[in-house]
Write a protein that holds these residues in place. Structure first.
Motif, PDB file in Angstrom:
ATOM      1  N   GLY A  86       0.808  -1.209   0.000  1.00 40.54           N
ATOM      2  CA  GLY A  86       0.000   0.000   0.000  1.00 40.54           C
ATOM      3  C   GLY A  86       0.840   1.258   0.000  1.00 40.54           C
ATOM      4  O   GLY A  86       2.049   1.234  -0.253  1.00 40.54           O
ATOM      5  N   VAL A  87       0.173   2.366   0.326  1.00 42.64           N
ATOM      6  CA  VAL A  87       0.800   3.692   0.323  1.00 42.64           C
ATOM      7  C   VAL A  87       0.576   4.328   1.693  1.00 42.64           C
ATOM      8  O   VAL A  87      -0.528   4.279   2.235  1.00 42.64           O
ATOM      9  N   VAL A  88       1.618   4.938   2.221  1.00 44.93           N
ATOM     10  CA  VAL A  88       1.527   5.614   3.513  1.00 44.93           C
ATOM     11  C   VAL A  88       0.755   6.914   3.327  1.00 44.93           C
ATOM     12  O   VAL A  88       1.141   7.785   2.542  1.00 44.93           O
ATOM     13  N   GLU A  89      -0.337   7.048   4.087  1.00 40.28           N
ATOM     14  CA  GLU A  89      -1.191   8.230   4.002  1.00 40.28           C
ATOM     15  C   GLU A  89      -0.927   9.228   5.124  1.00 40.28           C
ATOM     16  O   GLU A  89      -1.190  10.419   4.982  1.00 40.28           O
ATOM     17  N   ALA A  90      -0.476   8.736   6.257  1.00 41.68           N
ATOM     18  CA  ALA A  90      -0.212   9.616   7.393  1.00 41.68           C
ATOM     19  C   ALA A  90       0.869   8.997   8.262  1.00 41.68           C
ATOM     20  O   ALA A  90       0.987   7.772   8.345  1.00 41.68           O
ATOM     21  N   VAL A  91       1.636   9.865   8.923  1.00 43.85           N
ATOM     22  CA  VAL A  91       2.785   9.425   9.712  1.00 43.85           C
ATOM     23  C   VAL A  91       2.731  10.069  11.090  1.00 43.85           C
ATOM     24  O   VAL A  91       2.578  11.289  11.210  1.00 43.85           O
ATOM     25  N   GLY A  92       2.849   9.260  12.120  1.00 47.03           N
ATOM     26  CA  GLY A  92       2.888   9.789  13.483  1.00 47.03           C
ATOM     27  C   GLY A  92       4.176  10.539  13.748  1.00 47.03           C
ATOM     28  O   GLY A  92       5.205  10.285  13.109  1.00 47.03           O
ATOM     29  N   PRO A  93       4.162  11.471  14.700  1.00 47.76           N
ATOM     30  CA  PRO A  93       5.348  12.312  14.961  1.00 47.76           C
ATOM     31  C   PRO A  93       6.564  11.535  15.420  1.00 47.76           C
ATOM     32  O   PRO A  93       7.689  12.003  15.269  1.00 47.76           O
ATOM     33  N   GLY A  94       6.373  10.336  15.964  1.00 45.51           N
ATOM     34  CA  GLY A  94       7.524   9.545  16.396  1.00 45.51           C
ATOM     35  C   GLY A  94       7.790   8.345  15.519  1.00 45.51           C
ATOM     36  O   GLY A  94       8.577   7.467  15.885  1.00 45.51           O
ATOM     37  N   ALA A  95       7.147   8.284  14.352  1.00 47.50           N
ATOM     38  CA  ALA A  95       7.280   7.118  13.469  1.00 47.50           C
ATOM     39  C   ALA A  95       8.598   7.179  12.711  1.00 47.50           C
ATOM     40  O   ALA A  95       8.863   8.141  11.999  1.00 47.50           O
ATOM     41  N   PRO A  96       9.437   6.151  12.852  1.00 43.27           N
ATOM     42  CA  PRO A  96      10.778   6.213  12.248  1.00 43.27           C
ATOM     43  C   PRO A  96      10.817   5.726  10.805  1.00 43.27           C
ATOM     44  O   PRO A  96      10.128   4.790  10.426  1.00 43.27           O
ATOM     45  N   GLY A  97      11.638   6.387   9.985  1.00 37.35           N
ATOM     46  CA  GLY A  97      12.038   5.869   8.684  1.00 37.35           C
ATOM     47  C   GLY A  97      10.971   5.747   7.643  1.00 37.35           C
ATOM     48  O   GLY A  97      11.057   4.886   6.762  1.00 37.35           O
ATOM     49  N   VAL A  98       9.953   6.595   7.682  1.00 39.03           N
ATOM     50  CA  VAL A  98       8.881   6.511   6.698  1.00 39.03           C
ATOM     51  C   VAL A  98       8.257   7.882   6.523  1.00 39.03           C
ATOM     52  O   VAL A  98       8.258   8.705   7.453  1.00 39.03           O
ATOM     53  N   LYS A  99       7.732   8.146   5.334  1.00 41.32           N
ATOM     54  CA  LYS A  99       7.102   9.434   5.081  1.00 41.32           C
ATOM     55  C   LYS A  99       5.841   9.240   4.248  1.00 41.32           C
ATOM     56  O   LYS A  99       5.644   8.189   3.615  1.00 41.32           O
ATOM     57  N   VAL A 100       4.999  10.249   4.266  1.00 42.06           N
ATOM     58  CA  VAL A 100       3.771  10.213   3.491  1.00 42.06           C
ATOM     59  C   VAL A 100       4.108  10.003   2.011  1.00 42.06           C
ATOM     60  O   VAL A 100       5.029  10.625   1.474  1.00 42.06           O
ATOM     61  N   GLY A 101       3.373   9.109   1.364  1.00 43.71           N
ATOM     62  CA  GLY A 101       3.589   8.820  -0.048  1.00 43.71           C
ATOM     63  C   GLY A 101       4.465   7.616  -0.316  1.00 43.71           C
ATOM     64  O   GLY A 101       4.528   7.139  -1.462  1.00 43.71           O
ATOM     65  N   ASP A 102       5.145   7.119   0.708  1.00 36.53           N
ATOM     66  CA  ASP A 102       5.984   5.931   0.514  1.00 36.53           C
ATOM     67  C   ASP A 102       5.111   4.740   0.119  1.00 36.53           C
ATOM     68  O   ASP A 102       4.053   4.504   0.701  1.00 36.53           O
ATOM     69  N   ARG A 103       5.582   3.997  -0.850  1.00 36.59           N
ATOM     70  CA  ARG A 103       4.962   2.719  -1.201  1.00 36.59           C
ATOM     71  C   ARG A 103       5.627   1.644  -0.344  1.00 36.59           C
ATOM     72  O   ARG A 103       6.856   1.543  -0.313  1.00 36.59           O
ATOM     73  N   VAL A 104       4.817   0.845   0.318  1.00 33.16           N
ATOM     74  CA  VAL A 104       5.364  -0.090   1.299  1.00 33.16           C
ATOM     75  C   VAL A 104       4.662  -1.439   1.213  1.00 33.16           C
ATOM     76  O   VAL A 104       3.559  -1.562   0.681  1.00 33.16           O
ATOM     77  N   VAL A 105       5.333  -2.452   1.754  1.00 29.92           N
ATOM     78  CA  VAL A 105       4.678  -3.706   2.113  1.00 29.92           C
ATOM     79  C   VAL A 105       4.580  -3.729   3.628  1.00 29.92           C
ATOM     80  O   VAL A 105       5.357  -3.061   4.326  1.00 29.92           O
TER      81      VAL A 105
END
Length: 396
Positions: A86-105
């Motif tokens: 999927g695609v990251v839609e939102a990121v928590g303030p302490g979430a490491p190593g990921v940003k909005v829009g990243d394609r991920v498994v």
């Protein structure tokens, strides 16, 4: 959306809910409350696994209370789907190593790393995260899975794609990671016959894989392309379409029904191995009747891997003949394999890299595609029993 405090985050979302065995309904469910280390993922593709079909039919229920009693679907409907890209839609303030829009498994399993526990349990500490003391699993043990508009997972449970790989192909990262886990366990096991370069063991010369479904076909590719196995690799399946694909991937395919060439499976394996039988057998079909043949397909003190699930209507007496051959029986679950330095699951990252590099092909396995949540009830209506079905994926 960049933070979990964004007021535009959904309060409810649509999901395909299994409300009773055999019945899926589209419903509005309450969106999970994300934490600061979490991300909101919008699924793009969700692979359909045999486990999903077992749960759907009522043959299995992995949602249990603390004493092991089943939690009924009627009391707590299940959102299936654990093979998620999927695609990251939102990121928590302490979430490491990921940003909005990243394609991920997504690694659907929650463990000590997921919860950022200061001390890992004994299982997570030894790389067996799918046996975590606190384990739970999206799409299987009651937590909502990928057949929904969005789901919340810990950031460390996501692995970013580094290519333009299609989401439907990336979704098969989870089953490939499970296969890699299995083969690593076999390679490390103390057995008479060694897979790979272990010192002191006699080499595995012949392998039999029962079942040329998605798992069996991934085993073939992993053995040939990743583990470098050059010996006799036999795979058995009654379906000619699956046998042909297995041959393309480097196996010798056998028809357990005899087929045009005649001869039952035991005779075929004896002939193919010049009378030795196999030193390693991987049961990847989930068919209980297979175990009637297994003792006569393997050498004494061979390794037998129980990978497939199901085996319905099979009594334990099928193991009597096998016990006399004194095999090492290996059972594995999930894609355990330790964590990378950033806390993410090492085998998921390895599996994704293999798919992105085309060392393991997933596209040929996908035979059925379903568009949107509206298609989910139809995806479970029986296509998986069709002769040409290998793997289905829901595209969202």
């Amino acid at each position: 959306m960049t933070e979990m405090t964004d007021p535009s985050l959904p309060k409810t979302l649509r999901a395909a809910c299994l409300v009773a065995p055999g019945r899926i309904e589209l419903q509005q469910i309450t969106a999970a409350e994300p934490g600061p280390r979490d991300v909101l993922v919008r699924p793009s593709a969700v692979g359909l696994c045999g486990t999903d079909f077992h749960i759907h039919s009522g043959a299995a229920n992995y949602h249990r209370d603390a004493l092991g009693a089943e939690v009924s679907l009627e009391s707590q409907p299940q959102v299936l789907g654990h093979e998620i890209a999927g695609v990251v839609e939102a990121v928590g303030p302490g979430a490491p190593g990921v940003k909005v829009g990243d394609r991920v498994v997504v690694d659907q399993g929650l463990n000590c790393r997921s919860a950022a526990r200061a001390k890992l349990c004994e299982y997570c500490g030894t790389g067996d995260s799918h046996q975590c003391e606190h384990y739970a699993e999206h799409g299987i043990t009651g937590l909502p899975g990928g057949l929904s508009e969005a789901l919340v997972v810990p950031a460390v449970n996501t692995v970013r794609l580094r290519s333009d790989l299609a989401a439907e192909n990336a979704a098969l990262c989870e089953p490939l990671a499970c296969v890699l886990h299995t083969l690593e366990v076999v390679r490390r096991a103390r057995t008479r016959y060694a897979l790979g370069g272990r010192r002191g063991g006699r080499p595995v010369e012949s392998i039999v894989i029962t079942g040329a479904g998605p798992a069996g076909l991934l085993f073939v590719q992993a053995l040939r392309q990743v583990f470098g196995f050059q010996g006799q690799l036999l795979i058995t399946d009654p379906n000619p379409v699956k046998r042909a694909l297995a041959e393309q991937f480097g196996a010798t395919a056998l028809d357990p029904t005899g087929g045009p060439a005649g001869g039952d499976l035991r005779e075929q394996v004896l002939e193919a191995t010049a009378g030795r039988r196999a030193e390693l057998l991987i049961e990847a079909s989930g068919a209980g009747s297979v175990f009637e043949d297994v003792p006569w397909l393997v050498r004494k003190q061979a390794t037998v891997v129980m990978y497939g699930y199901g085996h319905g209507s099979t009594g334990l007496d099928v193991f009597n003949a096998l016990q006399f051959r004194e095999p090492v029986i290996v059972t594995t679950t999930g894609a355990s394999g330790g964590f990378d330095t950033d806390g993410r699951p090492a085998l998921y990252r390895r599996a994704l890299t293999l798919i992105e590099q085309a060392r393991v092909e997933t596209a040929p396995l996908i035979t059925h595609r379903y568009a949107g949540l509206e298609s989910v009830p139809a995806a479970f209506s029986g296509d998986h029993r069709a002769a040409d079905y290998i793997k289905g994926v829901v595209l969202l």
